[in-house]
Write an enzyme that holds these catalytic residues in place. Structure first.
Site, mmCIF file in Angstrom:
data_model
loop_
_atom_site.group_PDB
_atom_site.id
_atom_site.type_symbol
_atom_site.label_atom_id
_atom_site.label_comp_id
_atom_site.label_asym_id
_atom_site.label_seq_id
_atom_site.Cartn_x
_atom_site.Cartn_y
_atom_site.Cartn_z
ATOM 1 C CB CYS A 134 0.798 -22.960 3.061
ATOM 2 S SG CYS A 134 0.138 -23.741 1.587
ATOM 3 C CB CYS A 137 0.975 -26.642 2.356
ATOM 4 S SG CYS A 137 1.207 -25.329 1.184
ATOM 5 C CG ASP A 138 1.430 -27.025 6.344
ATOM 6 O OD1 ASP A 138 1.989 -27.949 5.736
ATOM 7 O OD2 ASP A 138 1.939 -25.905 6.499
#
Ligand code: NDP
Length: 312
Positions: A134, A137-138
């Site tokens: 992701c 997300c990261d």
């Protein structure tokens, strides 16, 4: 045991749209959001192809808006994960979080799909230490670093573009000698100076002491010029597609060979009367926010007709 007329499992565009339609039809729907409220779109950046948003909209914002719209019409949206399912024509019981049982007259399954991994032992070894599926997300953890993205579809290109805004350098490892992504995405990636596309490359391993410090690549697999070499990277982002979240239902529902729930007669009906499937869990072909939302609408309408026809 709680009894509900319409139970919706999953909270992406399919689930929320089903909830809006079911609530407006007075079915008093209860929706369980699952482990990732809002679904996969909460991990994308900008949605540019959903009609009605000429300037685009973030996935998270769209899901929040859909959720609010469902609540406005009286949908009961709950936190919880379906952990067990009995889906028979005359008995539909869903267990939530391993303890709470709900008896439903109808069930709409909109559990979506989850990211696929490459299946390398190193993916597990470095989970949370340099491996992610992701980017949004990261990606933040890789500011001014070098990363490699695997995949050649729209997700991989979108992730590479997103990461290029944060990272010093982004490699894109594509196993074929062409991208599968839409033309517009391909052009963006090809024009981006921070992205280097490595065609006919696979990531076959990772190395590093306390986290990823590099990737082992294989170029030209199976050919005379096959070659293995290493490059220094701080992170690996996997973007090679998704698999449907249908395992919980496989004992009762017909699935295709890839695990997608089969629907019949041009409707969202499954093989079990009163059980409907919508969104990516039942869609191996289109997998778009707009098609998921549309199938959620269809599932709610199918559900209403089933309840009327069966006097429920
Ligand atoms: P896709 O299935 O379209 O692409 C998967 C990519 O991963 C392919 O390039 C495939 O290679 C590659 N791949 C698969 N397995 C491996 C492996 N083991 N090793 C290396 N590479 C592998 O998935 P996406 O998630 O990209 O897209 C899914 C759907 O969502 C599509 O319909 C897409 O258009 C849509 N989408 C749309 C977006 C948008 O419009 N903004 C954004 C993101 C997705 P190969 O080509 O060789 O099979």
């Amino acid at each position: 045991m709680d009894k509900v007329r319409c139970l919706i499992i999953g909270s992406g565009p399919a689930g929320y749209t089903a909830a809006i339609y079911a609530a407006r039809a007075n079915l008093s729907p209860v929706l369980y959001e699952g482990s990732m409220p809002g679904g996969q779109l909460t991990t994308t950046t900008e949605i540019e192809n959903f009609p009605g948003y000429p300037d685009g909209i973030s996935g998270a914002q769209m899901m929040e808006d859909l959720r609010k719209q469902a609540i406005r019409f009286g949908a009961d949206i709950r936190v919880g994960i379906a952990t067990k399912a009995v889906l028979q024509p005359n008995e539909k019981i869903i267990t939530i979080d391993g303890e709470k049982e709900i008896q439903a007259s109808t069930v709409i399954i909109s559990t979506g799909a989850s990211a696929k991994y490459l299946g390398l032992p190193d993916e597990r070894k470095y989970a949370g230490m340099g491996v992610s599926a992701c980017a949004t997300c990261d990606g933040f953890f890789y500011r001014n670093k070098t990363v490699i993205v695997v995949g050649g579809g729209d997700t991989a290109c979108e992730d590479a573009m997103y990461l290029s805004g944060l990272c010093k350098k982004v490699y894109l490892a594509v196993r074929k000698n062409s991208l599968r992504a839409s033309k517009v995405m391909q052009e963006r990636v090809l024009r981006n100076e921070k992205i280097e596309i490595l065609f006919k490359h696979e990531v076959i391993g990772l190395f590093g002491e306390d986290g990823v410090e590099g990737a082992i690549l294989m170029k030209n697999r199976g050919e005379k010029e096959q070659e293995e070499y290493s490059i220094a990277v701080d992170g690996l982002f996997i973007a090679i597609g998704h698999h449907p979240n249908s395992t919980l239902f496989e004992q009762y529902l017909e699935l295709d060979k890839l695990g997608y729930i089969k629907t019949f007669h041009g409707t969202q009906e499954t093989n079990v009367p009163g059980v409907f499937a919508a969104g990516d869990v039942a869609d191996p072909r289109y997998r778009q926010a707009i098609t998921a939302a549309a199938s959620g609408c269809k599932a709610a309408i199918d559900c209403e007709r089933y309840l009327v026809e069966n006097g429920l």
